[in-house]
Design a protein around this motif. Structure first.
Motif, PDB file in Angstrom:
ATOM      1  N   THR A  86       0.617  -1.368  -0.124  1.00  0.00           N
ATOM      2  CA  THR A  86      -0.096   0.218  -0.126  1.00  0.00           C
ATOM      3  C   THR A  86       0.909   1.136  -0.016  1.00  0.00           C
ATOM      4  OG1 THR A  86      -0.095  -0.010   2.395  1.00  0.00           O
ATOM      5  CG2 THR A  86      -1.945  -1.096   1.277  1.00  0.00           C
ATOM      6  N   ASN A  87       0.287   2.214  -0.508  1.00  0.00           N
ATOM      7  CA  ASN A  87       1.094   3.752  -0.569  1.00  0.00           C
ATOM      8  C   ASN A  87       2.293   3.601  -1.366  1.00  0.00           C
ATOM      9  OD1 ASN A  87      -0.873   4.554   1.194  1.00  0.00           O
ATOM     10  ND2 ASN A  87       0.280   4.022   2.804  1.00  0.00           N
ATOM     11  N   VAL A  88       2.288   2.659  -2.578  1.00  0.00           N
ATOM     12  CA  VAL A  88       3.524   2.690  -3.260  1.00  0.00           C
ATOM     13  C   VAL A  88       3.271   2.768  -4.596  1.00  0.00           C
ATOM     14  CG1 VAL A  88       5.409   1.248  -4.062  1.00  0.00           C
ATOM     15  CG2 VAL A  88       4.865   1.487  -1.568  1.00  0.00           C
ATOM     16  N   ASP A  89       3.794   3.411  -5.578  1.00  0.00           N
ATOM     17  CA  ASP A  89       3.295   3.615  -6.807  1.00  0.00           C
ATOM     18  C   ASP A  89       4.585   2.895  -7.805  1.00  0.00           C
ATOM     19  OD1 ASP A  89       3.042   4.567  -9.660  1.00  0.00           O
ATOM     20  OD2 ASP A  89       3.419   6.545  -9.255  1.00  0.00           O
ATOM     21  N   ARG A  90       3.855   1.606  -8.221  1.00  0.00           N
ATOM     22  CA  ARG A  90       4.874   0.925  -9.274  1.00  0.00           C
ATOM     23  C   ARG A  90       5.572   1.562 -10.338  1.00  0.00           C
ATOM     24  NH1 ARG A  90       3.042  -2.646 -14.141  1.00  0.00           N
ATOM     25  NH2 ARG A  90       1.426  -3.342 -12.819  1.00  0.00           N
ATOM     26  N   PHE A  91       5.184   2.603 -10.736  1.00  0.00           N
ATOM     27  CA  PHE A  91       5.371   3.317 -11.798  1.00  0.00           C
ATOM     28  C   PHE A  91       6.606   4.411 -11.662  1.00  0.00           C
ATOM     29  CE2 PHE A  91       1.358   1.981 -12.939  1.00  0.00           C
ATOM     30  CZ  PHE A  91       1.639   1.167 -14.152  1.00  0.00           C
ATOM     31  N   ASP A  92       6.495   4.702 -10.428  1.00  0.00           N
ATOM     32  CA  ASP A  92       7.561   5.633  -9.978  1.00  0.00           C
ATOM     33  C   ASP A  92       8.781   4.735  -9.379  1.00  0.00           C
ATOM     34  OD1 ASP A  92       9.299   7.676  -8.763  1.00  0.00           O
ATOM     35  OD2 ASP A  92       7.704   8.554  -7.683  1.00  0.00           O
ATOM     36  N   ARG A  93      10.009   4.929 -10.419  1.00  0.00           N
ATOM     37  CA  ARG A  93      11.101   4.214 -10.183  1.00  0.00           C
ATOM     38  C   ARG A  93      12.505   4.964  -9.776  1.00  0.00           C
ATOM     39  NH1 ARG A  93       8.585   1.867 -14.883  1.00  0.00           N
ATOM     40  NH2 ARG A  93       7.870  -0.169 -14.469  1.00  0.00           N
ATOM     41  N   ASP A  94      12.049   6.389  -9.560  1.00  0.00           N
ATOM     42  CA  ASP A  94      13.331   7.134  -9.390  1.00  0.00           C
ATOM     43  C   ASP A  94      13.131   7.939  -7.982  1.00  0.00           C
ATOM     44  OD1 ASP A  94      14.559   6.719 -11.874  1.00  0.00           O
ATOM     45  OD2 ASP A  94      12.709   7.938 -12.689  1.00  0.00           O
ATOM     46  N   ALA A  95      12.233   7.346  -7.260  1.00  0.00           N
ATOM     47  CA  ALA A  95      11.975   8.238  -5.843  1.00  0.00           C
ATOM     48  C   ALA A  95      12.139   7.087  -4.765  1.00  0.00           C
ATOM     49  CB  ALA A  95      10.736   8.840  -5.780  1.00  0.00           C
ATOM     50  N   ALA A  96      12.226   7.595  -3.509  1.00  0.00           N
ATOM     51  CA  ALA A  96      12.220   6.619  -2.352  1.00  0.00           C
ATOM     52  C   ALA A  96      10.707   6.555  -1.697  1.00  0.00           C
ATOM     53  CB  ALA A  96      13.022   7.297  -1.257  1.00  0.00           C
ATOM     54  N   GLN A  97      10.491   5.351  -1.500  1.00  0.00           N
ATOM     55  CA  GLN A  97       9.035   5.036  -1.259  1.00  0.00           C
ATOM     56  C   GLN A  97       8.941   4.189  -0.114  1.00  0.00           C
ATOM     57  OE1 GLN A  97       6.038   4.764  -4.347  1.00  0.00           O
ATOM     58  NE2 GLN A  97       7.872   4.076  -5.676  1.00  0.00           N
ATOM     59  N   ASP A  98       7.745   4.384   0.773  1.00  0.00           N
ATOM     60  CA  ASP A  98       7.576   3.684   2.139  1.00  0.00           C
ATOM     61  C   ASP A  98       6.213   2.972   1.681  1.00  0.00           C
ATOM     62  OD1 ASP A  98       9.990   4.136   3.562  1.00  0.00           O
ATOM     63  OD2 ASP A  98       9.512   6.018   3.919  1.00  0.00           O
ATOM     64  N   GLY A  99       6.144   1.755   1.974  1.00  0.00           N
ATOM     65  CA  GLY A  99       4.665   0.889   1.939  1.00  0.00           C
ATOM     66  C   GLY A  99       4.475   0.203   3.250  1.00  0.00           C
ATOM     67  N   PHE A 100       3.552  -0.708   3.063  1.00  0.00           N
ATOM     68  CA  PHE A 100       3.005  -1.348   3.979  1.00  0.00           C
ATOM     69  C   PHE A 100       2.045  -2.690   3.527  1.00  0.00           C
ATOM     70  CE2 PHE A 100       0.291  -2.555   7.784  1.00  0.00           C
ATOM     71  CZ  PHE A 100       1.413  -2.232   8.803  1.00  0.00           C
ATOM     72  N   ILE A 101       2.415  -3.881   4.326  1.00  0.00           N
ATOM     73  CA  ILE A 101       1.866  -5.032   3.767  1.00  0.00           C
ATOM     74  C   ILE A 101       1.193  -5.759   4.879  1.00  0.00           C
ATOM     75  CG2 ILE A 101       2.295  -7.396   2.594  1.00  0.00           C
ATOM     76  CD1 ILE A 101       4.535  -6.063   0.946  1.00  0.00           C
ATOM     77  N   GLN A 102       0.222  -6.485   5.034  1.00  0.00           N
ATOM     78  CA  GLN A 102      -0.419  -7.262   5.807  1.00  0.00           C
ATOM     79  C   GLN A 102      -0.676  -8.762   5.218  1.00  0.00           C
ATOM     80  OE1 GLN A 102      -2.500  -4.460   9.362  1.00  0.00           O
ATOM     81  NE2 GLN A 102      -3.774  -5.486   7.542  1.00  0.00           N
TER      82      GLN A 102
END
Length: 643
Positions: free
Chosen positions: A310-326
């Motif tokens: 969640t909260n992650v954009d698959r198409f953005d490959r040039d930025a730091a991202q933080d997400g979550f999984i359950q």
């Protein structure tokens, strides 16, 4: 020992010696009082140790020392005063500083129990084949008492079918009672190591990784291929086709499941220089390779991970991202925190990213501070500090040294329905019962949350980290206004935490009177008890340099990693589990006076000297003690604390 079914009216001697009859309870009591009428403790100890045949053998063979036996003997005496009549060797086996497996092995040999040569995979296969032979409650009873059937074969002498059961402690009377309740005609009880038995139970009853099984069903999967435009951008339609393949999903889900089952704290996923997918697990603080996948394009697998976060954009490959999984794994809801960073790659046609997934398993939450494994002196000083009605408790250590776990355990020591406990965290990792955890976000920053907390009637506050002067000032203000406040700093030891606050610009008198204690913590890997070996040639000159004395050389057996690739306990890692060491700097009047005298900076060496004089044990001394106790190796002590 081979048994035919025994009528319920017949009892088995609890000493497991094979003898029946004996003196009456009254005679036993008189014998006990007579034997313990002497007032000399040394004479009592020697008599008790000699009478216990297991202890006597352990001492004769040099498996344990007189010092360790004496320490457990005192505890054993207290148990007898409470009318708890258990053998001395069993108290030894409960001592966490001793290798219980060696003690159980000697006891089994003494009482003539055969050692079962069963292999882990053989045991799992047998149990799975005979799952329907016993009822579910019978299996539960056996597992709870660490007993398992391992063979059903004809007796060579009688030709009758006989069940073979194994356990790590076959001398327990309740083991025989449990097997007798199964109403089997013939059975034999044999000894097996606790590690082997545990592995069989885990493999048979804790489930399998179905995702990896499905992944391996088609090992010859053909890569569908990827196409790229001239600019080097990924062809999204081809990527979609690759992602839709079930193999990638199984690999991703299988990695999550295995990480939880192996007790990993983190998963590392990234493409290597050859374009393969590297997946590594961090277990007991050490990274190790879990799988290298060559069949799929790295972008496809990275996209699967991002799509499932969640909260992650698959198409953005040039930025730091933080997400979550359950995920529900083994009927438990496990949470995963995802961190994504773009990285460089020698392959120009790959958009490389590194993904680190933190495993947040609430079953790992420790609510008892003793479970952290702090040595007695550090534990007592820490307990004293957190039992104060107000003031600040600071934990300091590098990333990955367990301060979050210790913080949670400390908070649980002060949580009651009469206390309002608030935490400020970014992100919230572990959910704690009875505690209100404030989640930071775009509209609520750390400083704003701390200011709001002052109006929220708190008794205990936890600030995850003091990153700047504003945060530190607010946290210290909470401590100075009648609140017990917990927080963390990233420093190498306890005295440098004070220096760090000085450099932030916090006033010396606020530091001196707001803080109760600073605890610097490290996690030391414990040597595998099954394969560790004594160091045949210790370098005594080097050991003196590390602080060991000549007296230590006479009383200590120095152990080193066995490095047995086929060890069933550590799986060839040589270490199994970790234990905390800490230096606890209490803010005594002497320490406070030294801080107040400082002007623009604090002399860390002077502060450390004063703290040691006031009873602080340093990290190096704590690590040396674990080496002397045979818990860890010299190499590990140096790795964690330096020289």
């Amino acid at each position: 020992m081979d048994h035919e079914a025994i009528p319920s009216s017949v009892s088995i001697d609890s000493n497991a010696s094979g003898r029946t009859g004996g003196v009456s309870g009254i005679d036993q009591k008189r014998f006990w009082e007579k034997e313990h009428s002497a007032t000399d403790p040394d004479q009592q100890y020697r008599r008790d140790a000699e009478r216990d045949r297991v202890v006597s053998r352990l001492l004769q063979r040099g498996i344990i020392t007189e010092q360790k036996v004496k320490a457990s003997w005192s505890e054993w005496k207290q148990l007898h005063k409470q009318d708890l009549r258990i053998p001395l060797w069993r108290v030894l086996a409960l001592n966490p500083k001793l290798e219980s497996q060696l003690i159980f092995t000697e006891a089994a040999r003494l009482y003539a129990f055969k050692e079962c040569p069963i292999e882990e995979h053989e045991g799992i296969e047998f149990v799975n084949r005979h799952r329907n032979t016993f009822a579910e409650d019978q299996w539960t009873d056996m597992i709870e008492h660490f007993i398992l059937p391992i063979s059903h074969e004809k007796d060579a002498a009688t030709g009758e079918a006989k069940w073979i059961f194994v356990t790590h402690d076959p001398t327990r009377p309740d083991v025989h009672q449990i097997i007798q309740r199964l109403r089997l005609r013939r059975f034999e009880l044999q000894f097996v190591s606790e590690s082997t038995l545990g592995a069989i139970i885990s493999g048979s009853f804790l489930g399998r990784n179905a995702f990896l099984e499905r992944l391996n069903e088609n090992v010859n999967a053909v890569d569908m291929g990827m196409s790229y435009e001239e600019e080097g951008l990924v062809d999204e339609s081809a990527l979609e086709a690759e992602i839709s393949r079930s193999h990638l999903i199984n690999l991703f889900e299988g990695a999550l499941v295995d990480a939880v089952k192996m007790g990993a704290s983190d998963l590392h996923i990234y493409p290597d220089a050859d374009g393969n997918i590297q997946i590594h697990f961090r277990v007991d603080g050490e990274l190790s390779e879990w799988r290298v996948e060559e069949r799929f394009k790295p972008e496809a697998f990275l996209a699967v991970v991002k799509d499932n976060s969640t909260n992650v954009d698959r198409f953005d490959r040039d930025a730091a991202q933080d997400g979550f999984i359950q995920r529900w794994i083994d009927d438990v809801l496990i949470r995963f925190r995802v961190s994504i960073l773009p990285i460089a790659s020698p392959l120009q046609d790959i958009h490389a990213e590194s993904i680190v997934i933190r495993v947040l398993d609430d079953r790992k939450i420790l609510t008892d501070l003793r479970q952290i494994g702090l040595q007695e002196e550090a534990f007592n000083r820490f307990q004293k500090a957190i039992r104060q009605p107000h003031g600040m408790v600071i934990l300091t250590d590098p990333t990955g040294s367990g301060k979050s776990t210790t913080l949670v355990a400390a908070l649980y020591q002060v949580v009651t329905p009469k206390v309002n406990v608030l935490t400020v965290e970014d992100p919230v990792e572990y959910l704690m019962r009875g505690i209100r955890q404030i989640k930071l976000g775009p509209r609520l920053g750390l400083e704003g949350a701390l200011r709001a907390i002052l109006r929220h009637d708190p008794d205990v506050v936890m600030v995850r980290e003091m990153r700047d002067k504003e945060t530190a000032d607010l946290a210290i203000k909470l401590a100075n206004t009648g609140h017990l406040t917990f927080s963390t700093l990233h420093t190498n030891d306890a005295p440098s935490a004070v220096s760090r606050l000085f450099k932030m610009g916090v006033e010396p008198f606020l530091i001196a009177y707001a803080i109760n204690i600073v605890v610097a913590q490290r996690l030391v890997r414990k040597l595998c008890t099954a394969c560790k070996i004594p160091d045949p040639k210790p370098d005594f000159d080097f050991l003196r340099h590390l602080g060991f004395t000549d007296e230590d050389f006479y009383t200590t057996t120095f152990y080193q990693a066995g490095e047995h690739a086929k060890c069933k306990v550590c799986k060839g890692n040589s270490y199994k589990g970790r234990q905390a060491i800490a230096e606890t700097m209490l803010f005594t009047p002497k320490v406070r006076a030294l801080i107040l005298k400082a002007k623009d900076s604090i002399d860390e060496n002077d502060l450390r000297t004063a703290a040691v004089q006031e009873g602080m044990t340093t990290l190096q001394e704590s690590a040396r003690q674990l080496v002397m106790d045979g818990v860890t190796s010299i190499d590990e002590a140096i790795r964690v604390t330096g020289t």
